[in-house]
Motif scaffolding. Structure first.
Motif, PDB file in Angstrom:
ATOM      1  N   PHE A   4      35.081  40.110  52.122  1.00 16.44           N
ATOM      2  CA  PHE A   4      33.945  40.861  51.590  1.00 16.44           C
ATOM      3  C   PHE A   4      34.209  41.300  50.157  1.00 16.44           C
ATOM      4  N   PHE A   5      35.378  41.898  49.906  1.00 15.46           N
ATOM      5  CA  PHE A   5      35.685  42.385  48.564  1.00 15.46           C
ATOM      6  C   PHE A   5      35.879  41.244  47.579  1.00 15.46           C
ATOM      7  N   PRO A  38      33.414  41.174  40.236  1.00 19.20           N
ATOM      8  CA  PRO A  38      34.250  42.226  39.632  1.00 19.20           C
ATOM      9  C   PRO A  38      33.553  43.071  38.572  1.00 19.20           C
ATOM     10  N   PRO A  39      32.652  42.531  37.711  1.00 18.57           N
ATOM     11  CA  PRO A  39      32.035  43.390  36.681  1.00 18.57           C
ATOM     12  C   PRO A  39      31.261  44.575  37.236  1.00 18.57           C
ATOM     13  N   VAL A  64      43.095  45.239  37.939  1.00 21.54           N
ATOM     14  CA  VAL A  64      43.827  45.089  39.205  1.00 21.54           C
ATOM     15  C   VAL A  64      42.857  44.851  40.358  1.00 21.54           C
ATOM     16  N   VAL A  65      41.873  45.738  40.489  1.00 20.40           N
ATOM     17  CA  VAL A  65      40.959  45.664  41.636  1.00 20.40           C
ATOM     18  C   VAL A  65      40.122  44.385  41.596  1.00 20.40           C
ATOM     19  N   GLY A  66      39.778  43.919  40.404  1.00 24.01           N
ATOM     20  CA  GLY A  66      38.943  42.729  40.314  1.00 24.01           C
ATOM     21  C   GLY A  66      39.683  41.423  40.464  1.00 24.01           C
ATOM     22  N   SER A  67      40.975  41.400  40.068  1.00 21.29           N
ATOM     23  CA  SER A  67      41.712  40.129  40.064  1.00 21.29           C
ATOM     24  C   SER A  67      42.696  39.975  41.211  1.00 21.29           C
ATOM     25  N   ILE A  68      42.842  40.980  42.045  1.00 19.65           N
ATOM     26  CA  ILE A  68      43.899  40.947  43.058  1.00 19.65           C
ATOM     27  C   ILE A  68      43.575  40.042  44.242  1.00 19.65           C
ATOM     28  N   PRO A  83      42.463  36.956  45.160  1.00 22.94           N
ATOM     29  CA  PRO A  83      43.001  35.623  45.475  1.00 22.94           C
ATOM     30  C   PRO A  83      44.461  35.636  45.918  1.00 22.94           C
ATOM     31  N   VAL A  84      45.237  36.621  45.452  1.00 25.94           N
ATOM     32  CA  VAL A  84      46.665  36.636  45.783  1.00 25.94           C
ATOM     33  C   VAL A  84      46.912  36.976  47.255  1.00 25.94           C
ATOM     34  N   PRO A  85      46.399  38.100  47.798  1.00 22.14           N
ATOM     35  CA  PRO A  85      46.654  38.368  49.223  1.00 22.14           C
ATOM     36  C   PRO A  85      46.034  37.339  50.159  1.00 22.14           C
ATOM     37  N   LEU A  86      44.843  36.834  49.801  1.00 22.46           N
ATOM     38  CA  LEU A  86      44.211  35.851  50.677  1.00 22.46           C
ATOM     39  C   LEU A  86      45.024  34.562  50.747  1.00 22.46           C
ATOM     40  N   ASN A  87      45.514  34.096  49.606  1.00 25.83           N
ATOM     41  CA  ASN A  87      46.354  32.896  49.608  1.00 25.83           C
ATOM     42  C   ASN A  87      47.706  33.169  50.248  1.00 25.83           C
ATOM     43  N   THR A  88      48.235  34.364  50.067  1.00 28.06           N
ATOM     44  CA  THR A  88      49.516  34.714  50.703  1.00 28.06           C
ATOM     45  C   THR A  88      49.381  34.730  52.209  1.00 28.06           C
TER      46      THR A  88
END
Length: 274
Positions: free
Chosen positions: A115-116, A121-122, A144-148, A150-155
């Motif tokens: 969802f997030f 992000p804008p 941070v909040v807008g670009s983070i 893809p990292v946890p989802l791919n991790t």
């Protein structure tokens, strides 16, 4: 009987490292040079007010950014970008590893993460300004909040895809959770993690500019909007050019880090292609 022996000397092939390096450089700068030549000819034949020539753009670039503006505008923006990227990558990897290793937590949080990630992000900028004010903390938080995401989802996906046989082997050898995480799970998930980091870098650069557009008195985003509002066309294009160069620099740094982190992965791929 006399036994004669001889040594056959095979000429050593010349190293192709320099040749490959030169070839890579030629590919990297060849097409941009062709575009610059075409741009220069077009600007000479049909000059346009809103599209300066390469010479005029180069002059504006040097006069605008090589000097005090580099310290007052460029360095603060790069500092906020670097802090935002480091926080986003660190928090994303840690959170993704924890969620990926905990099944009930993964099933609980994955819909919320999706969802997030879907939220543009804008739209976070007005909320961040209300909560934090027009401060550096606000700008870093937006990055941070807008670009983070893809990292946890791919991790999470990388952790879930860890080979089951390897997991059973780790349990057989009684590896601790920390050892399994450090020597099995994270290395196995690193290709997907690096893919998420690559996506985050481009988003972070965009958000760095957006966070400075209307709620700042310095920075690259502020200066570009200032030039645009005052019809300083060459200076505006020079800021856009600088952003593109920063993007190229980020991509180059990421490629170096990726080659080191995924050296084993690229080695496997080369063996498979052979």
């Amino acid at each position: 009987m006399t036994l004669y022996t001889s040594t056959v000397i095979t000429p050593r092939r010349p190293s192709r490292v320099w040749a490959k390096t030169g070839e890579s450089i030629a590919y990297a700068i060849g097409f941009p040079l062709i575009l610059i030549v075409i741009w220069g000819v077009w600007a000479t034949v049909a000059p346009a007010k809103f599209f300066p020539s390469p010479a005029e753009l180069a002059r504006a670039f040097v006069e605008t950014w090589i000097g005090p503006a580099f310290v007052t505008d460029v360095l603060p923006s790069l500092g906020r970008l670097a802090i935002g990227i480091l926080l986003a990558v660190t928090i994303g990897i840690v959170a993704g590893a924890v969620i990926g290793l905990t099944r009930w937590l993964r099933e609980l949080l994955e819909p919320m993460l999706e969802f997030f990630r879907a939220v543009p992000p804008p739209v976070l900028l007005p909320i961040a300004v209300v909560l934090l004010g027009p401060t550096d903390l606000m700008k870093i938080s937006v990055i941070v909040v807008g670009s983070i995401w893809p990292v946890p989802l791919n991790t999470v996906e990388g952790v879930r895809a860890t080979d089951q046989v390897m997991k059973e082997t780790a349990r057989t050898f009684a590896l601790t959770t920390r050892e399994r995480l450090a020597y099995l799970v994270l290395p196995a998930a690193s290709p997907r993690i690096m893919a998420g980091v690559r996506q985050s870098l481009s988003i972070a650069l965009i958000l760095m500019v957006i966070s400075e557009l209307g709620y700042s008195s310095s920075g690259l985003g502020f200066q570009i909007v200032y030039f645009q509002r005052n019809y300083l066309i060459a200076e505006m294009w020079s800021g856009i050019l600088l952003l593109g160069l920063i993007g190229v620099l980020l991509a180059a740094i990421f490629s170096i880090v990726e080659r080191r982190v995924l050296r084993w992965y690229h080695g496997i791929k080369e063996v498979e292609r052979a």
